[in-house]
Scaffold this active site. Structure first.
Site, PDB file in Angstrom:
ATOM      1  N   HIS A  48      -5.547   4.752  11.289  1.00  0.00           N
ATOM      2  CA  HIS A  48      -4.470   5.249  10.429  1.00  0.00           C
ATOM      3  C   HIS A  48      -3.114   4.799  10.956  1.00  0.00           C
ATOM      4  CE1 HIS A  48      -3.041   8.742   7.700  1.00  0.00           C
ATOM      5  NE2 HIS A  48      -1.955   8.089   8.102  1.00  0.00           N
ATOM      6  N   HIS A  74       0.356   2.838   9.084  1.00  0.00           N
ATOM      7  CA  HIS A  74       0.958   2.182   7.908  1.00  0.00           C
ATOM      8  C   HIS A  74       1.637   0.903   8.391  1.00  0.00           C
ATOM      9  CE1 HIS A  74       0.507   5.851   5.379  1.00  0.00           C
ATOM     10  NE2 HIS A  74       0.490   6.409   6.577  1.00  0.00           N
ATOM     11  N   HIS A  97      -4.545  11.061   2.410  1.00  0.00           N
ATOM     12  CA  HIS A  97      -3.716  11.995   3.170  1.00  0.00           C
ATOM     13  C   HIS A  97      -3.865  13.383   2.557  1.00  0.00           C
ATOM     14  CE1 HIS A  97      -1.759   8.387   4.653  1.00  0.00           C
ATOM     15  NE2 HIS A  97      -0.888   9.059   5.358  1.00  0.00           N
ATOM     16  N   GLU A 155      -1.436  17.623   5.697  1.00  0.00           N
ATOM     17  CA  GLU A 155      -0.332  17.261   6.594  1.00  0.00           C
ATOM     18  C   GLU A 155       0.816  18.224   6.258  1.00  0.00           C
ATOM     19  OE1 GLU A 155       1.592  13.508   5.757  1.00  0.00           O
ATOM     20  OE2 GLU A 155       2.515  13.368   7.732  1.00  0.00           O
ATOM     21  N   ASP A 177       0.128   6.494  13.031  1.00  0.00           N
ATOM     22  CA  ASP A 177       0.769   6.688  11.722  1.00  0.00           C
ATOM     23  C   ASP A 177       1.905   5.684  11.459  1.00  0.00           C
ATOM     24  OD1 ASP A 177       0.773   7.927   9.267  1.00  0.00           O
ATOM     25  OD2 ASP A 177       1.756   9.753   9.921  1.00  0.00           O
ATOM     26  N   ASP A 178       3.082   5.925  12.032  1.00  0.00           N
ATOM     27  CA  ASP A 178       4.250   5.041  11.841  1.00  0.00           C
ATOM     28  C   ASP A 178       4.945   4.946  13.203  1.00  0.00           C
ATOM     29  OD1 ASP A 178       4.262   5.015   8.716  1.00  0.00           O
ATOM     30  OD2 ASP A 178       4.183   7.135   9.244  1.00  0.00           O
TER      31      ASP A 178
END
Ligand code: ADE
Ligand code: ZN
Length: 337
Positions: free
Chosen positions: A16, A18, A195, A198, A276-277
Site C-alpha cells: 500500500h 500511492h 480503503h 481509516e 501510504d504516502d
C-alpha cells in the site's frame, strides 16, 4: 532451499503506497522547474510538503501530481521509489496508481502505465525488486469516475497492473455505489482492495467486504472499535494494509503505542505494514517496520512473518509468489500470521 534467518537486511514487502504520494519533494521541485510552474504553497520552510489536515493533504497531493506530465516523469518516479525501497530491504511492492490523477496532468492511461512500467523494469534490473500496480478510482470523484477507471484498466490489460482499488476521501460515497466498478474489475481477474476504516468507522470496513467483495482492506484499523468485526476479519483471513505512520501523521492516534495494529494482530487478523504516502508523512517502509518492532516488541521473526503475509496476499501470479517466498528466511509456524 530457504535462506537461514540470518542478520542481514530484513526482507520487506509493501502492498500500500500511492505512487504520486511517494514523490520525493526534490523530484517535484525539479519537475516544477522543467515545466516552469509556480509551486507556492506546496512546501513548507523545511522543504517538506505543507499540509495541515486530511483535506489539505489531498489538495497538496493533487497539486504535486499535476507536475508529472510525461511518461518519463513517471518512469523516474517509480524507479526512484523502488530503488529506495530495495535499499531498505524490500523485495516486493505494489504501487497504487491513479489514472484520474494522470489525466489531470494531461497523460493518457497508456502513457501513464507505460512510463511507470519502464521505471519498474529499470528498478528490477538494478536491484531485483519485484513490483506490480493497483489502479484505483478516487471515491470523491464519484461512482461514474471510478467505474470509468475500471473500464479503462480492464479494456487495456497490462501485465503489471494486477489490482483494482478505491482511495480518496472515505467520508464520501457509500461502498454500494462502487459495487459495479468492483464487479467489472473482479470479473477481469484483478485483485481487489479498498480503503476503509481509516477516517470512517468499522461499518465502512464491513460495507467494503459486503459490497465490494474485497479480501484486502486499505487501513481497516478502525475495525478495532467493533469486536465482532475483528473476529470476522480474523475468521475470514482478510488482510489489512496497515499504515501506522500515515495514521499518526493524519491524527487518528496520538502515538504509536495507542495504534491498534498490535491488538489487531494479537486478535488473529492478518496484517501488513505499509507507508501510504511516505514523504508526506515523513516515513519510510523501513521506519514502519523498525518503529513497530520497537514499540510493540516485535521480533525479527514477527517482522518476517508480516512480510510473508504480504507475499501471500500479493496481487501477483503464483510463480512470482513462490519465487518471492524463496527469498524469505524460514520462520517457525508460531510466528505465521
Ligand atoms: N490517497 C492518497 N493517500 C490516501 C489516504 N491515506 N487515504 C485515502 N486516499 C489517499
Ligand atoms: Zn492509501
Amino acid at each position: 532451499m530457504e535462506a537461514p534467518l540470518g542478520r542481514g537486511p530484513l526482507p520487506k514487502a509493501e502492498l500500500h503506497v500511492h505512487v504520486e504520494g511517494a514523490a520525493p519533494p526534490d523530484l517535484v521541485r525539479r519537475l516544477a522547474e522543467k515545466y516552469s510552474v509556480d509551486i507556492g504553497g506546496l512546501f513548507n520552510e523545511d522543504g517538506g510538503y505543507d499540509w495541515q489536515d486530511f483535506s489539505s493533504f489531498l489538495a497538496v497531493y493533487d497539486k504535486a501530481s499535476r507536475l508529472f506530465r510525461a511518461p518519463e516523469d513517471y518512469a523516474l518516479l517509480s524507479e526512484t521509489y523502488l530503488r529506495q525501497l530495495a535499499a531498505e530491504g524490500a523485495i516486493y511492492a505494489e504501487l497504487t496508481i491513479s489514472p484520474d490523477h494522470a489525466a489531470g496532468a494531461g497523460l493518457s492511461y497508456a502513457a501513464y502505465v507505460g512510463g511507470l512500467a519502464e521505471g519498474i523494469e529499470r528498478a528490477r534490473a538494478e536491484t531485483g525488486i519485484e513490483a506490480r500496480m493497483i489502479a484505483i478510482g478516487v471515491r470523491h470523484f464519484g461512482a461514474q469516475a471510478v467505474e470509468r477507471v475500471a473500464l479503462q484498466v480492464t479494456g487495456a490489460p497490462h501485465p503489471l497492473v494486477t489490482g483494482f482499488g478505491l482511495a480518496g476521501d472515505e467520508r464520501e460515497g457509500h461502498p454500494a455505489s462502487f459495487a459495479r466498478a468492483f464487479r467489472i474489475a473482479g470479473e477481469a481477474g484483478l485483485g481487489l482492495t479498498a480503503h476503509a476504516g481509516e477516517f470512517a468507522g468499522p461499518e465502512s470496513v464491513a460495507a467494503a467486504l459486503d459490497f465490494l467483495k474485497v479480501r484486502r482492506i486499505g487501513h481497516g484499523v478502525r475495525a478495532i472499535e467493533d469486536p465482532a468485526l475483528v473476529e470476522r476479519l480474523a475468521a475470514e483471513g482478510i488482510v489489512l494494509e496497515v499504515c501506522p505512520g500515515s495514521n499518526l501523521a493524519l491524527g487518528l492516534y496520538g502515538a504509536l503505542r495507542f495504534h491498534p495494529v498490535n491488538l489487531l494482530r494479537r486478535a488473529g487478523c492478518r496484517i501488513t505494514l505499509n507507508s501510504d504516502d511516505p514523504p508526506f508523512f515523513r516515513t519510510t517502509l523501513g521506519q514502519e517496520y523498525a518503529s513497530c518492532a520497537e514499540v510493540f516488541g516485535w521480533s525479527r521473526e514477527d517482522l518476517i512473518a508480516i512480510t510473508g503475509c504480504a507475499i501471500d496476499a500479493a496481487f501477483c501470479d503464483d510463480e512470482t509468489r513462490a519465487a518471492l517466498r524463496r527469498r524469505l528466511p524460514a520462520v517457525p509456524a508460531q510466528w505465521q500470521t
